[in-house]
Design a protein around this motif. Structure first.
Motif, PDB file in Angstrom:
ATOM      1  N   THR A 211       1.579   7.874  16.313  1.00  0.00           N
ATOM      2  CA  THR A 211       0.867   6.793  15.639  1.00  0.00           C
ATOM      3  C   THR A 211       1.620   6.473  14.348  1.00  0.00           C
ATOM      4  OG1 THR A 211      -1.278   7.511  16.503  1.00  0.00           O
ATOM      5  CG2 THR A 211      -1.299   6.096  14.553  1.00  0.00           C
ATOM      6  N   LEU A 212       1.921   5.213  14.128  1.00  0.00           N
ATOM      7  CA  LEU A 212       2.656   4.787  12.946  1.00  0.00           C
ATOM      8  C   LEU A 212       1.726   4.082  11.976  1.00  0.00           C
ATOM      9  CD1 LEU A 212       5.349   4.173  11.386  1.00  0.00           C
ATOM     10  CD2 LEU A 212       5.478   2.066  12.755  1.00  0.00           C
ATOM     11  N   HIS A 213       1.817   4.467  10.691  1.00  0.00           N
ATOM     12  CA  HIS A 213       1.095   3.735   9.646  1.00  0.00           C
ATOM     13  C   HIS A 213       2.080   3.408   8.535  1.00  0.00           C
ATOM     14  CE1 HIS A 213      -2.170   2.328   7.105  1.00  0.00           C
ATOM     15  NE2 HIS A 213      -1.587   2.974   6.105  1.00  0.00           N
ATOM     16  N   VAL A 214       2.131   2.132   8.153  1.00  0.00           N
ATOM     17  CA  VAL A 214       3.044   1.685   7.102  1.00  0.00           C
ATOM     18  C   VAL A 214       2.226   1.178   5.919  1.00  0.00           C
ATOM     19  CG1 VAL A 214       4.897   0.090   6.491  1.00  0.00           C
ATOM     20  CG2 VAL A 214       4.785   1.051   8.808  1.00  0.00           C
ATOM     21  N   TYR A 215       2.414   1.814   4.772  1.00  0.00           N
ATOM     22  CA  TYR A 215       1.779   1.336   3.538  1.00  0.00           C
ATOM     23  C   TYR A 215       2.538   0.114   3.031  1.00  0.00           C
ATOM     24  CZ  TYR A 215      -0.976   5.635   3.339  1.00  0.00           C
ATOM     25  OH  TYR A 215      -1.849   6.655   3.625  1.00  0.00           O
ATOM     26  N   ASP A 216       1.843  -0.733   2.279  1.00  0.00           N
ATOM     27  CA  ASP A 216       2.452  -2.013   1.908  1.00  0.00           C
ATOM     28  C   ASP A 216       3.360  -1.936   0.687  1.00  0.00           C
ATOM     29  OD1 ASP A 216       0.597  -1.684  -0.101  1.00  0.00           O
ATOM     30  OD2 ASP A 216      -0.614  -3.442   0.410  1.00  0.00           O
ATOM     31  N   ARG A 217       3.475  -0.743   0.060  1.00  0.00           N
ATOM     32  CA  ARG A 217       4.382  -0.617  -1.084  1.00  0.00           C
ATOM     33  C   ARG A 217       4.733   0.853  -1.276  1.00  0.00           C
ATOM     34  NH1 ARG A 217       0.390  -1.338  -6.372  1.00  0.00           N
ATOM     35  NH2 ARG A 217      -1.373  -0.164  -5.520  1.00  0.00           N
ATOM     36  N   PRO A 218       5.838   1.124  -1.966  1.00  0.00           N
ATOM     37  CA  PRO A 218       6.225   2.519  -2.207  1.00  0.00           C
ATOM     38  C   PRO A 218       5.297   3.192  -3.224  1.00  0.00           C
ATOM     39  CG  PRO A 218       8.086   0.989  -2.481  1.00  0.00           C
ATOM     40  CD  PRO A 218       6.835   0.177  -2.450  1.00  0.00           C
ATOM     41  N   GLY A 219       5.521   4.482  -3.433  1.00  0.00           N
ATOM     42  CA  GLY A 219       4.754   5.206  -4.450  1.00  0.00           C
ATOM     43  C   GLY A 219       3.350   5.545  -4.039  1.00  0.00           C
ATOM     44  N   VAL A 220       3.113   5.823  -2.753  1.00  0.00           N
ATOM     45  CA  VAL A 220       1.738   6.037  -2.289  1.00  0.00           C
ATOM     46  C   VAL A 220       1.121   7.319  -2.843  1.00  0.00           C
ATOM     47  CG1 VAL A 220       1.987   4.701  -0.183  1.00  0.00           C
ATOM     48  CG2 VAL A 220       2.589   7.113  -0.160  1.00  0.00           C
TER      49      VAL A 220
ATOM     50  N   SER B 206      -0.417   5.631  -5.851  1.00  0.00           N
ATOM     51  CA  SER B 206      -1.347   4.501  -5.676  1.00  0.00           C
ATOM     52  C   SER B 206      -2.334   4.679  -4.531  1.00  0.00           C
ATOM     53  CB  SER B 206      -0.547   3.209  -5.450  1.00  0.00           C
ATOM     54  OG  SER B 206       0.244   3.308  -4.277  1.00  0.00           O
ATOM     55  N   GLU B 207      -1.993   5.531  -3.548  1.00  0.00           N
ATOM     56  CA  GLU B 207      -2.848   5.688  -2.371  1.00  0.00           C
ATOM     57  C   GLU B 207      -3.083   7.158  -2.058  1.00  0.00           C
ATOM     58  OE1 GLU B 207      -4.204   3.216  -0.873  1.00  0.00           O
ATOM     59  OE2 GLU B 207      -3.041   1.457  -1.469  1.00  0.00           O
ATOM     60  N   ARG B 208      -3.172   7.979  -3.085  1.00  0.00           N
ATOM     61  CA  ARG B 208      -3.244   9.425  -2.871  1.00  0.00           C
ATOM     62  C   ARG B 208      -4.441   9.822  -2.008  1.00  0.00           C
ATOM     63  NH1 ARG B 208      -1.575  14.408  -5.624  1.00  0.00           N
ATOM     64  NH2 ARG B 208      -0.193  13.113  -6.880  1.00  0.00           N
ATOM     65  N   ALA B 209      -5.617   9.259  -2.285  1.00  0.00           N
ATOM     66  CA  ALA B 209      -6.813   9.641  -1.533  1.00  0.00           C
ATOM     67  C   ALA B 209      -6.683   9.241  -0.066  1.00  0.00           C
ATOM     68  CB  ALA B 209      -8.053   8.998  -2.156  1.00  0.00           C
ATOM     69  N   ASP B 210      -6.194   8.029   0.180  1.00  0.00           N
ATOM     70  CA  ASP B 210      -6.031   7.577   1.564  1.00  0.00           C
ATOM     71  C   ASP B 210      -4.993   8.428   2.285  1.00  0.00           C
ATOM     72  OD1 ASP B 210      -6.480   5.181   3.591  1.00  0.00           O
ATOM     73  OD2 ASP B 210      -4.326   5.547   3.514  1.00  0.00           O
ATOM     74  N   LEU B 211      -3.892   8.734   1.600  1.00  0.00           N
ATOM     75  CA  LEU B 211      -2.843   9.548   2.210  1.00  0.00           C
ATOM     76  C   LEU B 211      -3.371  10.930   2.559  1.00  0.00           C
ATOM     77  CD1 LEU B 211       0.196   9.754   2.907  1.00  0.00           C
ATOM     78  CD2 LEU B 211       0.572  10.542   0.561  1.00  0.00           C
ATOM     79  N   ARG B 212      -4.106  11.528   1.647  1.00  0.00           N
ATOM     80  CA  ARG B 212      -4.663  12.855   1.893  1.00  0.00           C
ATOM     81  C   ARG B 212      -5.622  12.834   3.075  1.00  0.00           C
ATOM     82  NH1 ARG B 212      -7.943  15.116  -2.995  1.00  0.00           N
ATOM     83  NH2 ARG B 212      -9.249  13.355  -2.382  1.00  0.00           N
TER      84      ARG B 212
END
Length: 295
Positions: free
Chosen positions: A268-277, A280-286
């Motif tokens: 399954t591939l997930h691409v965030y819309d910008r670097p530095g997750v 900026s997206e720590r909770a979602d990444l976790r």
């Protein structure tokens, strides 16, 4: 315009160019680093590792080039069971046998730590993702679940920009100049974070590790290599896989993540819309990582 400079003021800053608040800024003291251990491996290279958590399943975490245990630990937040973090050869306190080294050597490091810890799941970031691919090409059924974060290379070497950045980092670390190392490491941070207390804390941690432990010269040849001769070697991998990438990340092109996800039968591939997750997206990444591994 306010810009980056090193070193930070002794009162904990940051300081910025031009007018602005000048009062001392305090923050929470840094937590003491957990105690790690050196473990012997069947291929004769002692590797530094840290084991946290308890019970099954066991997940092994493989870091990126120039990084280590400290930078992979956040990915294990929320992951159930025992977690094994380690340093590849040439990083941290791990030994650095005579080089140059290949992805096969890194795959041996990863396999040894996974086998010693009875790991059934694996996480690989950047260089660690490449080492994991190399291991899977040899042993496609080794793990039950797989996470690849920002894969940097698959069956072609890394981009010229990535090779240049890595060469600059190794050269700066070899010089022992904290300011030079900080200039290179600061590029890892999103611009909005670089002159904040959180950004300074990250820089201090990275510099402490890099200037204390160094980076082995044997790492310099890795960016010119590819983990695999042919991505089709991954066709026999049966484990579910999660591939995570970021649009706009020149060091970890989305194209590589797309190729990896296409090569793995159950990815399954997930691409965030910008670097530095991680910023900026720590909770979602976790939640994505822990949800997938705990699933």
């Amino acid at each position: 315009m306010r810009g980056f400079r090193w070193p930070p003021p002794p009162d904990g800053g940051p300081r910025t160019w031009g007018p602005g608040p000048g009062a001392p800024r305090t923050g929470r003291p840094a937590l003491p680093e957990p105690e790690t251990e050196l473990v012997a491996t069947p291929h004769g290279v002692r590797l530094e590792q840290l084991v946290t958590g308890a019970g099954d399943p066991v997940t092994v975490f493989a870091h990126g080039l120039g990084n280590g245990i400290a930078t992979t630990r956040p990915f294990g937040s929320g992951v159930a069971g025992r977690k094994v973090f380690f340093q590849f050869r040439g990083h941290g306190r791990s030994e650095a046998p005579p080089g140059p080294w290949s992805y096969l050597d890194l795959a041996r490091d990863l396999r040894a730590v996974a086998d010693l810890g009875n790991a059934t799941r694996a996480f690989g970031a950047s260089l660690g993702a490449g080492a994991l691919c190399r291991l899977l090409a040899e042993s496609p059924e080794r793990f039950d679940r797989l996470v690849f974060f920002l894969p940097a290379a698959l069956d072609r070497p890394r981009t010229p920009a990535a090779r240049s950045r890595i060469a600059d980092l190794i050269e700066a670390v070899e010089s022992g100049d904290a300011s030079a190392v900080a200039d290179v490491v600061s590029a890892e941070l999103p611009p909005a974070v670089r002159n904040t207390p959180a950004g300074w804390a990250y820089l201090r941690q990275r510099l402490d590790h890099l200037l204390r432990d160094g980076l082995a010269a044997g790492l310099a040849a890795l960016p010119d290599q590819a983990p695999l001769g042919d991505r089709a070697q991954l066709a026999a991998v049966t484990a579910p896989a999660l591939v995570l990438a970021c649009a706009g990340d020149d060091l970890h092109p989305v194209e590589v993540a797309e190729q990896l996800a296409a090569a793995l039968p159950r990815a399954t591939l997930h691409v965030y819309d910008r670097p530095g997750v991680l910023w900026s997206e720590r909770a979602d990444l976790r939640e994505r990582i822990s949800g997938f591994l705990n699933g």
